[in-house]
Write a protein that holds these residues in place. Structure first.
Motif, PDB file in Angstrom:
ATOM      1  N   CYS A  69       0.872  -1.154  -0.074  1.00 54.84           N
ATOM      2  CA  CYS A  69       0.042   0.158  -0.001  1.00 54.84           C
ATOM      3  C   CYS A  69       0.944   1.277  -0.661  1.00 54.84           C
ATOM      4  CB  CYS A  69      -0.937   0.130   0.810  1.00 54.84           C
ATOM      5  SG  CYS A  69      -1.933  -1.281   1.026  1.00 54.84           S
ATOM      6  N   ASN A  73       1.321   4.027  -2.912  1.00 51.56           N
ATOM      7  CA  ASN A  73       0.759   5.352  -2.883  1.00 51.56           C
ATOM      8  C   ASN A  73       1.474   6.221  -3.247  1.00 51.56           C
ATOM      9  OD1 ASN A  73      -2.190   5.498  -1.878  1.00 51.56           O
ATOM     10  ND2 ASN A  73      -1.426   4.540   0.369  1.00 51.56           N
ATOM     11  N   CYS A  95      -3.486   1.787   3.899  1.00 46.97           N
ATOM     12  CA  CYS A  95      -3.875   0.918   3.290  1.00 46.97           C
ATOM     13  C   CYS A  95      -5.534   1.914   3.008  1.00 46.97           C
ATOM     14  CB  CYS A  95      -4.635   0.098   3.180  1.00 46.97           C
ATOM     15  SG  CYS A  95      -3.089  -1.413   2.668  1.00 46.97           S
ATOM     16  N   LEU A  98      -7.734   3.178  -0.326  1.00 46.32           N
ATOM     17  CA  LEU A  98      -6.680   2.072  -1.808  1.00 46.32           C
ATOM     18  C   LEU A  98      -8.471   0.938  -1.689  1.00 46.32           C
ATOM     19  CD1 LEU A  98      -3.326   1.766  -1.014  1.00 46.32           C
ATOM     20  CD2 LEU A  98      -4.145   3.153  -2.609  1.00 46.32           C
TER      21      LEU A  98
END
Length: 290
Positions: A69, A73, A95, A98
């Motif tokens: 994650c 990102n 996370c 997402l």
């Protein structure tokens, strides 16, 4: 009449020997085939992958998921392979925001061995190819990106996160292995090949260029090609000791890393890695251009 019987016996003997050779070749190949051709999840875990359950546990762990994650990102650096390496910041909920995704079961990432490159190993599947990593891709594309999770063997047993690479090429090609075939990579040119007994077939453009455009080549002839390309660049060679590249060697394990800090290397094949491995990734890309 006696001559006819003698000829028949000799033919039977030659056929018998040939059958034994074919059987032994098939046995040698199947002994190194990776988990990409493993049976469905209900069947036993692949016996040829050491500590495969540990690999499954790793890719399903919260730590690895959070690392993925953070990678997704973080914008991919726009600089070249020699550009700066940026640290991926720690966040409490990496996370959050997402889409929900999962990480697929890992498959074998095999490479040609240094002995095969040097010409000291015989052109046999068990000596030419070695399992170096396991790779997994994501179940879906997340915000237009996919990623490959790369696991390395831990000293003393088990597997751990070694890197996360942008895209899913490694996992896609590694997953093309089937029962009776073996897929491996020539990492310097990012070439992927399929090995059927002792016949090598290229799977991508880089591999086709690596074998001069041929549709297939014997493992022995392929060894001659990679020996000519890399034998003088092995660890300890002048090419290596003068700092032109990291030479040719199996990928280091994460036990070599001095820190667990996550980094993102620049370039078209951007990868997140432990601090101790980031330089290796940049060197490998530079070496592939030499």
């Amino acid at each position: 009449m006696r001559d006819t019987k003698t000829s028949s016996k000799r033919a039977d003997s030659r056929f018998s020997r040939l059958s034994i050779v074919i059987a032994l070749s098939a046995s040698a190949l199947l002994s190194v085939v990776g988990p990409a051709h493993a049976a469905p999840a209900k069947d036993p875990l692949p016996a040829d992958i050491p500590d495969y359950q540990a690999a499954l546990d790793a890719v399903k762990s919260t730590d690895v998921r959070n690392a993925v994650c953070r990678f997704l990102n973080t914008p991919v650096p726009t600089g070249g392979a020699g550009g700066p390496v940026q640290t991926i910041p720690e966040t409490a909920e990496p996370c959050q925001g997402l889409p929900t995704f999962s990480i697929k079961d890992p498959v074998a990432r095999n490479e040609i061995t240094p002995g095969f490159v040097a010409g000291t190993a015989r052109p046999l599947p068990t000596e030419a190819i070695k399992l170096t990593q396991l790779v997994s891709s994501l179940s879906i594309t997340v915000n237009g990106r996919n990623a490959t999770v790369m696991l390395a063997p831990t000293q003393g047993g088990g597997w751990h996160l070694a890197a996360i690479r942008d895209g899913e090429g490694d996992a896609t090609y590694a997953g093309k292995a089937t029962l009776g075939t073996l897929v491996f990579t020539e990492p310097q040119i990012r070439g992927w090949y399929q090995l059927k007994l002792t016949t090598v077939e290229p799977l991508n453009d880089e591999a086709r260029q690596g074998v001069g455009g041929q549709a297939s080549i014997s493992l022995g002839d392929y060894q001659k090609l990679v020996k000519a390309r890399y034998a003088d660049k092995l660890p300890g060679s002048a090419y290596d000791t003068n700092g032109y590249s990291s030479g040719y060697s199996p990928r280091r394990t994460a036990d070599d890393a001095s820190s667990s800090t996550l980094l993102l290397a620049g370039g078209s094949s951007a990868a997140l890695a432990l601090a101790g491995g980031a330089v290796l990734l940049r060197r490998r890309r530079r070496a592939s251009t030499c």
